[in-house]
Scaffold this active site. Structure first.
Site, PDB file in Angstrom:
ATOM      1  N   ASP A  54       0.522  -1.705   0.455  1.00  0.00           N
ATOM      2  CA  ASP A  54       0.373  -0.972   1.557  1.00  0.00           C
ATOM      3  C   ASP A  54       0.454  -1.723   2.948  1.00  0.00           C
ATOM      4  OD1 ASP A  54      -0.324   1.279   2.999  1.00  0.00           O
ATOM      5  OD2 ASP A  54      -2.155   1.439   2.330  1.00  0.00           O
ATOM      6  N   ASP A  55       1.910  -1.225   3.435  1.00  0.00           N
ATOM      7  CA  ASP A  55       2.252  -1.840   4.666  1.00  0.00           C
ATOM      8  C   ASP A  55       2.798  -3.250   4.666  1.00  0.00           C
ATOM      9  OD1 ASP A  55       1.281   0.768   5.305  1.00  0.00           O
ATOM     10  OD2 ASP A  55      -0.252  -0.031   6.876  1.00  0.00           O
ATOM     11  N   CYS A 114       2.529   6.272   4.305  1.00  0.00           N
ATOM     12  CA  CYS A 114       1.892   5.929   3.076  1.00  0.00           C
ATOM     13  C   CYS A 114       1.973   7.056   2.120  1.00  0.00           C
ATOM     14  CB  CYS A 114       0.213   5.659   3.287  1.00  0.00           C
ATOM     15  SG  CYS A 114       0.042   4.255   4.364  1.00  0.00           S
ATOM     16  N   ASP A 125       5.113   0.408   0.344  1.00  0.00           N
ATOM     17  CA  ASP A 125       5.304   1.928   0.622  1.00  0.00           C
ATOM     18  C   ASP A 125       6.104   2.124   2.091  1.00  0.00           C
ATOM     19  OD1 ASP A 125       3.059   1.172   2.322  1.00  0.00           O
ATOM     20  OD2 ASP A 125       1.821   2.876   1.660  1.00  0.00           O
ATOM     21  N   ASN A 126       5.762   1.275   2.902  1.00  0.00           N
ATOM     22  CA  ASN A 126       6.437   1.333   4.120  1.00  0.00           C
ATOM     23  C   ASN A 126       6.471   0.009   4.939  1.00  0.00           C
ATOM     24  OD1 ASN A 126       3.835   3.492   4.704  1.00  0.00           O
ATOM     25  ND2 ASN A 126       3.806   1.543   5.772  1.00  0.00           N
TER      26      ASN A 126
END
Length: 472
Positions: A29-30, A69, A266-267
């Site tokens: 995540d991130d 997300c 995700d990003n």
């Protein structure tokens, strides 16, 4: 490249234990590329992920389609841009964006093909009937509700599932909450990124020091930025621990050689200028793919072909030998790219589609990159660019304001908030995207070509926002 309408169908793999590959899709995540050893950071310690890159393939031009997300995860697990699958933004709580009920997701497709499916950690998409897994591995405790910050716990929770004595292959979806920001702050006022609070000890509890971190070009080099990056590094190292423990579990179960292992984010990083933007730090992401031993490929490959997250589902189905029609997806399989069997010239185009993050953050953007040129259409140009709540209160952003900095990365603070309708960059010579060529007379032909491509992409993928070309 847009997946063209065709009737290509892959033949199903014989789902026998000795043939059908197992699949691990690990989504951080991130996690931006700038805090990843294999992508050039000499300070961050990511030995297990770096080893995966040595054993597999590392993509240099892998793109998420949206830097948010829920929306990004929906693309990963459907092969469809979020404007088509309906997951325009965050799923949880009062945001309540949801994928359309008639969408068939990756875990459902694999389950129908005879795979055992399970997920552990962060979910953040819905409804559950669309993203249905056979098992939710939650028999462990963590510092948050789903345990997705419990590094070793997540991997240990998967042990029984991985080592089960059965003829069926498995699909395991592992989603860490690290290195996402959390809701706690240290005594210096910096976000802890899920690390233990310092109890007045400042940075002493961390394995990294502010003076040694590498400040990426999209952030100002301030003491506050460096302190937050130190917290971020610590969180990333926990992600690496998770990957290492997963590989250990796979090897102990004797299934590692027959497992497709994909690692991605995700990003981009939860910093202004990355997450929630479709600038390079927000959507140009890490992607490591290790094919099963039975597949012919050269380990340690570094690939420059452009791929994006709609390609993930068809690639997994292709490797698994599961039947599908190309018309089902906006993406396509890049297995041939890894194996050196694809035409490189056919992998030089990617698209992005971002509309919401939090429900209060309406700012639709569409993006196309072809070769070295990248065009962004800020559909809501004229509105102030909205901030995610955790990015606005970050000491990195607040310090830029309090210090009256003129520049934030390659652009001014004002330019970050007030964006023109079109942005055109040569990312080959201007990777920081500081020189907007959209109004430059010498680049109007390129701009027009990319605008035409962008509109065609929207029409092909049934993007509701295509009407904005004609109606404001």
């Amino acid at each position: 490249m847009i997946a063209l309408l065709s009737s290509v169908v892959l033949l199903p793999f014989a789902l026998a234990a000795t043939k059908a590959p197992n699949i691990v899709l690990m989504v951080a995540d991130d996690h931006g590329r700038e805090v990843f050893g294999a992508y050039g950071n000499k300070v961050i310690r990511t030995p297990h992920l770096d080893q995966l890159a040595v054993e597999g393939a590392r993509f240099n031009n892998a793109y998420g389609t949206t830097a948010s997300c829920s929306a990004s995860r929906s693309v990963l697990l459907t092969g469809l841009h979020n404007h088509k699958n309906g997951q325009y933004g965050h799923e949880h709580g009062y945001h309540h964006f949801r994928t359309f009920n008639d969408i068939k997701s990756l875990p459902v497709r694999l389950s129908e093909a005879g795979y055992r499916t399970a997920r552990v950690g962060k979910y953040h998409i819905g409804p559950a009937a669309v993203y249905k897994f056979d098992k939710v591995l939650n028999d462990f405790k963590g510092t948050n509700d789903d345990g997705s910050r419990n590094t070793i716990g997540m991997a240990h929770a998967a042990k029984k599932f991985i080592s089960a004595k059965t003829d069926k292959p498995f699909f395991l979806y592992v989603a860490t909450n690290d290195p996402h920001r959390d809701h706690s702050f240290n005594t210096l006022g910096d976000n802890t990124f899920g690390n233990k609070r310092d109890n007045g000890e400042g940075m002493a509890r961390l394995d990294y020091k502010p003076e040694e971190v590498e400040v990426p070009d999209y952030l100002p080099d301030t003491p506050e930025t460096r302190r937050e990056l130190t917290e971020l590094y610590q969180s990333v190292s926990r992600v690496d621990d998770t990957a290492g423990e997963l590989v250990k579990q796979l090897k102990e179960a004797g299934v590692y050689d027959n497992t497709l292992f994909i690692y991605l984010s995700d990003n981009g990083t939860a910093m202004p200028g990355a997450k929630t933007t479709i600038y390079e730090p927000g959507v140009k992401l890490p992607l490591i793919v290790r094919l099963p031993e039975a597949y012919e490929f050269s380990s340690g490959k570094v690939l420059d072909e452009m791929v994006s997250w709609p390609d993930i589902t068809p690639t997994i189905l292709d490797v698994a030998g599961v039947k599908y029609s190309q018309q089902d997806f906006h993406g396509r399989s890049f297995k041939g790219v890894i194996q050196g069997k694809a035409n490189t010239k056919e992998w030089n185009e990617v698209y992005g589609s971002h509309t919401f993050h939090e429900i209060t953050m309406y700012y639709p953007m569409r993006m196309v990159r072809k070769g070295k040129y990248k065009l962004i259409w800020n559909i809501a140009s004229g509105l102030d660019y909205p901030f995610a709540s955790d990015l606005f209160i970050s000491s990195t952003w607040q310090s830029a304001i309090n210090r009256n900095l003129n520049k934030f990365g390659a652009r001014t603070l004002d330019a970050y908030i007030h964006r023109p309708k079109f942005e055109l960059y040569n990312v080959e010579i201007d990777p920081a995207e500081g020189n907007n060529l959209a109004d430059n007379a010498d680049y109007q032909a390129i701009k027009q070509e990319l605008m035409t491509k962008l509109k065609a992409f929207q029409e092909h993928t049934e993007d509701p926002w295509v009407v904005k070309w004609n109606y404001e």
